[in-house]
Enzyme design. Structure first.
Site, PDB file in Angstrom:
ATOM      1  N   LYS A 290       0.860  -1.217  -0.041  1.00  0.00           N
ATOM      2  CA  LYS A 290      -0.055   0.018  -0.108  1.00  0.00           C
ATOM      3  C   LYS A 290       0.905   1.159   0.189  1.00  0.00           C
ATOM      4  CE  LYS A 290      -3.751   2.055   2.700  1.00  0.00           C
ATOM      5  NZ  LYS A 290      -4.773   2.105   3.916  1.00  0.00           N
TER       6      LYS A 290
ATOM      7  N   SER B 285      -9.578   2.065   3.298  1.00  0.00           N
ATOM      8  CA  SER B 285      -8.727   2.796   2.304  1.00  0.00           C
ATOM      9  C   SER B 285      -7.778   1.645   1.749  1.00  0.00           C
ATOM     10  CB  SER B 285      -7.863   3.839   3.243  1.00  0.00           C
ATOM     11  OG  SER B 285      -7.011   3.040   4.035  1.00  0.00           O
TER      12      SER B 285
ATOM     13  N   SER C 130      -9.706  -0.451   7.543  1.00  0.00           N
ATOM     14  CA  SER C 130      -9.274  -0.123   6.217  1.00  0.00           C
ATOM     15  C   SER C 130      -8.707  -1.346   5.603  1.00  0.00           C
ATOM     16  CB  SER C 130      -8.215   0.916   6.107  1.00  0.00           C
ATOM     17  OG  SER C 130      -8.834   2.193   5.984  1.00  0.00           O
TER      18      SER C 130
END
Lengths: 96, 515
Positions: free
Chosen positions: B79, B154, B178
Site C-alpha cells: 500500500k 482505504s 481499512s
C-alpha cells in the site's frame, strides 16, 4: 453545539487551510452534521472513567543511550520544495 | 494451472522444488497486471524492472545453493502509504506525488530481508482516510466483482490486487477497518493485527494510536506466512510490543479444539443487509458443525464506536498532517502567484491602517494555507478541520477527552466478553460493496459503514475478515473474527478451519481484458 460559517472560517485559519467559498459552505453543513452525530456521547456518564489514550499502555520505553548516525543533511533536504545548500527556504517572515 | 492461480503457500513450494523460478512467477503476475490493471486501477506504480531484478537475484542465489529468505521469490504489493527508500511514496495525495523517502519502513525492510519481490505500490484513499478508495487524488480503483462498484478502502488497491490475482500477497493498513472492509468487499482475507504487533516505523501516520499494518491474502495460511515476516518488536517504534511472536505459518494448520465463539445478536439484525446477514449466519453454522460452541455476548458501547472514532482519529490526523507545510518535503504552491494575489488583496483593502492589514495572512501563513488547500483533497481537509475544531480552545474536554473515556468503556466491554469466549464472530460490514459515487457527497453515511470495524482499533485488539459468501448480486460478504490482544494465531487458525470447510475463498471474479 451549532457550528457557524464563522466558526469554520476560524478553524480553517487554525488548521492552516484556505477554503474556497464553496468549500466553506459545504464544510459548514457537513461538519455540523458530524458534530451533531458525535455529540451522542453526551448520553454516556463517564464520571469515573479513566481516559484511554493508547490501546497498549506501555510506560517508560527506554533504549540504550548510544549515539547513532542521524539522517544526513542532504537526505533530509532532498525532498524540499525550495532549499539552498544547507537550509529550507520559506517566504520572508518579517517585512521586506 | 497458471502460476497466478496458485496460493502463496503453493507458489513457495514450487519455488523451493525448482519447478518454477522467481522470474517465472514475477513475470506471470506482471503480465496479468498488464492485461487487467488498466481497468481495475489497483496499482499506482508497478516496479517491472526492479521486480524482475529482485526475482533474478533470488533465482541466482538459490541455484548457487545460498540460503533464501522465507518469502524467497514471492511477489508482494505494498500500500502506497509505507515508505520505500528512493521510490515514490504518494499516500494517494497530490501533496506527496513526487516524494521519495530517504529510508524504508521497517515492514518494507523486513520484506526485502525475507526475499519478497516488491512488485508495486497500491492505490488508497488519500492518507488512508476513507472507505472507498475514491479519495485517492491519483486514480480510481474498481471492485473486481463488479467494476461499477468501489473496492472498499482505504486499502482498496491492496484488496483489489489480491482478489484479481494481480499479486498473491499484499500489505495494507487499518485505522478503523481499512484492511478488513476492502477485504470483505473484494472477497479476500485481511488481518488487522493487535496494536503494537507490527512496527509502524516508516508508515506515514494518519491516527497514530489506531494505525496498524497487516496482511491481505487469499487464505489464512498465506496471511500467516506474511504476518510471520512483518510482525515483531522494533526499537524504532516505541509502541511496538516487545513480546514473542508465534510461528503463524506453522500453527495456522492446527485446528482449535473446544472453540468458544461469541455472537453479538444485535449485530446480525440492526441495519445489516439481509444477504450479508444470511451469509454470516451460515458461517456461524459452519463453525457449529466443526464443534464450536456459540455464546451470546454483549458489547453495549459498540454503538458509540463511530462517534468515538470520528473524534479521536481526526484529532490525531489534524496533528499528524500538520507536517505537510510546503517546507520540508512534498508539494508547495506557486509562490509567485501566491505573492501576487496577496499583494492584490492588500491593495484592495485601500487603507494604510495596519490593524486592518494585519488581518490578512502573512506571506508565510498564506504559503502554508494555499499549499494545503491545493495539496489535500476534500476528505483529508474535512478530517483536519474536524480534528482542529475538536482540539480547539474550549472544546477539548467535551470532545477529545470524552472520546478517550468512551474508548476505555469500549475496551472494557471486550475484556468482559473475552473472559467467556475465544473469539467474537459477526459481519465485517453492514452492506456489501456499493456503486462508485454513491456516498461521495455524504461523508457521514460513509462513516457509518465502519460500525463493526472501528471498535477493534479503538480497543487495540486483533481482528480479521474472511470471505463467507455472496449476495444475490454476486458481491462478496465478509465474516469478522475478533480476538483478544496478541491472539493473531487463534484468528488465523479459526479462519483456516473455516476455509478447510468452505470454498468461498476459491471463487474468482470474471475479468475483462483491459481496453
Amino acid at each position: 453545539m451549532a457550528l457557524s460559517r464563522h466558526d469554520v472560517e476560524h478553524v480553517s485559519l487554525l488548521a492552516r487551510l484556505r477554503l474556497s467559498e464553496d468549500e466553506l459552505e459545504t464544510m459548514t453543513a457537513q461538519l455540523a452534521d458530524i458534530v451533531k452525530y458525535i455529540e451522542q456521547l453526551d448520553q454516556l456518564d463517564t464520571t469515573d472513567v479513566e481516559p484511554m489514550a493508547h490501546a497498549v499502555e506501555f510506560s517508560n520505553v527506554l533504549v540504550d543511550d548510544v549515539p547513532q548516525d542521524s539522517l544526513p543533511r542532504e537526505a533530509a533536504l532532498m525532498n524540499a520544495p525550495k532549499r539552498d545548500d544547507e537550509c529550507y527556504r520559506v517566504p520572508a517572515v518579517l517585512g521586506d | 494451472m497458471a502460476l497466478t492461480e496458485l496460493t502463496a503457500t503453493e507458489l513457495l513450494a514450487e519455488l523451493r522444488q525448482g519447478s518454477a523460478t522467481a522470474v517465472d512467477v514475477t513475470s506471470a503476475y506482471l503480465d496479468r497486471i498488464q492485461r487487467f490493471d488498466a481497468r481495475l486501477g489497483a496499482f499506482l506504480r508497478v516496479n517491472r524492472d526492479d521486480a524482475l531484478a529482485q526475482a533474478e537475484s533470488v533465482d541466482r542465489r538459490r541455484s548457487a545453493g545460498q540460503s533464501i529468505g522465507p518469502l524467497g521469490g514471492l511477489p508482494v504489493a505494498i500500500k502506497d502509504v509505507l515508505c520505500t527508500k528512493d521510490e515514490p511514496t504518494t499516500c494517494g495525495s497530490r501533496m506527496l506525488q513526487d516524494f521519495r523517502p530517504p529510508y524504508d519502513a521497517t515492514v518494507v525492510a523486513r520484506l526485502k530481508q525475507a526475499d519478497a519481490v516488491l512488485i508495486g505500490k497500491t492505490n488508497l484513499d488519500e492518507f488512508a482516510m476513507g472507505s472507498t478508495t475514491e479519495n485517492s487524488a491519483l486514480g480510481t480503483t474498481r471492485n473486481p466483482w463488479d467494476t461499477d462498484c468501489v473496492p472498499g478502502g482505504s486499502s482498496g488497491g491492496a484488496a483489489c490486487c489480491v482478489a484479481a490475482d494481480l499479486a498473491p500477497l499484499s500489505i495494507g493498513t487499518d485505522t478503523g477497518g481499512s484492511i478488513r472492509q476492502p477485504a470483505a468487499f473484494c472477497g479476500v482475507l485481511g488481518l488487522k493485527p493487535t496494536y503494537g504487533r507490527v512496527s509502524r516505523y516508516g508508515l506515514v501516520a494518519f491516527a497514530s494510536s489506531l494505525d496498524q499494518i497487516g496482511p491481505l491474502a487469499r487464505n489464512a495460511a498465506d496471511a500467516a506466512l506474511l504476518l510471520e515476516v512483518i510482525a515483531g518488536h522494533d526499537e524504532r517504534d516505541s509502541t511496538s510490543a516487545n513480546v514473542p511472536i508465534s510461528n503463524y505459518a506453522t500453527t495456522v494448520r492446527e485446528p482449535l479444539a473446544g472453540l468458544r465463539l461469541g455472537v453479538v445478536q444485535d449485530h446480525l439484525v440492526e441495519g445489516v443487509d439481509q444477504d450479508v446477514a444470511t451469509a454470516v449466519r451460515a458461517a456461524i453454522d459452519v463453525y457449529r458443525s466443526l464443534g464450536a460452541t456459540l455464546v451470546d455476548v454483549s458489547l453495549p458501547h459498540a454503538r458509540y464506536g463511530i462517534a468515538t472514532y470520528y473524534i479521536i482519529a481526526p484529532c490525531e490526523a489534524s496533528s499528524n498532517l500538520a507536517r505537510y507545510d510546503g517546507v520540508h518535503y512534498g508539494y508547495r504552491t506557486d509562490e509567485q502567484a501566491m505573492q501576487a494575489e496577496l499583494q492584490a488583496e492588500r491593495k484592495a483593502q485601500a487603507t494604510d491602517d495596519d490593524a486592518v492589514l494585519d488581518q490578512l495572512d502573512s506571506p508565510l501563513v498564506r504559503m502554508y494555507r494555499q499549499t494545503r488547500a491545493e495539496g489535500f483533497g476534500l476528505e483529508a481537509k474535512r478530517r483536519i478541520m474536524l480534528g482542529t475544531f475538536a482540539l480547539s480552545q474550549g472544546y477539548y474536554d467535551a470532545y477529545y477527552l470524552k472520546a478517550l473515556k468512551v474508548r476505555r468503556l469500549i475496551r472494557s466491554d471486550y475484556d468482559q466478553a473475552f473472559a467467556n469466549v475465544d473469539l467474537i464472530i459477526g459481519p465485517v460490514t453492514p452492506t456489501p460493496a456499493y456503486k462508485i459515487g454513491d456516498k461521495v457527497n455524504d461523508p457521514l453515511a460513509m462513516y457509518l459503514g465502519d460500525l463493526f470495524t472501528v471498535s477493534a482499533n479503538l480497543a487495540g485488539i486483533a481482528a480479521l475478515s474472511v470471505p463467507c459468501g455472496f449476495t444475490a448480486n454476486g458481491l462478496p460478504a465478509g465474516l469478522h473474527l475478533q480476538a483478544p490482544p496478541l491472539h493473531e494465531d487463534k484468528l488465523l487458525r479459526a479462519a483456516h478451519m473455516f476455509q478447510q470447510a468452505t470454498d468461498w475463498h476459491k471463487q474468482r471474479p470474471e475479468l475483462d481484458e483491459s481496453e
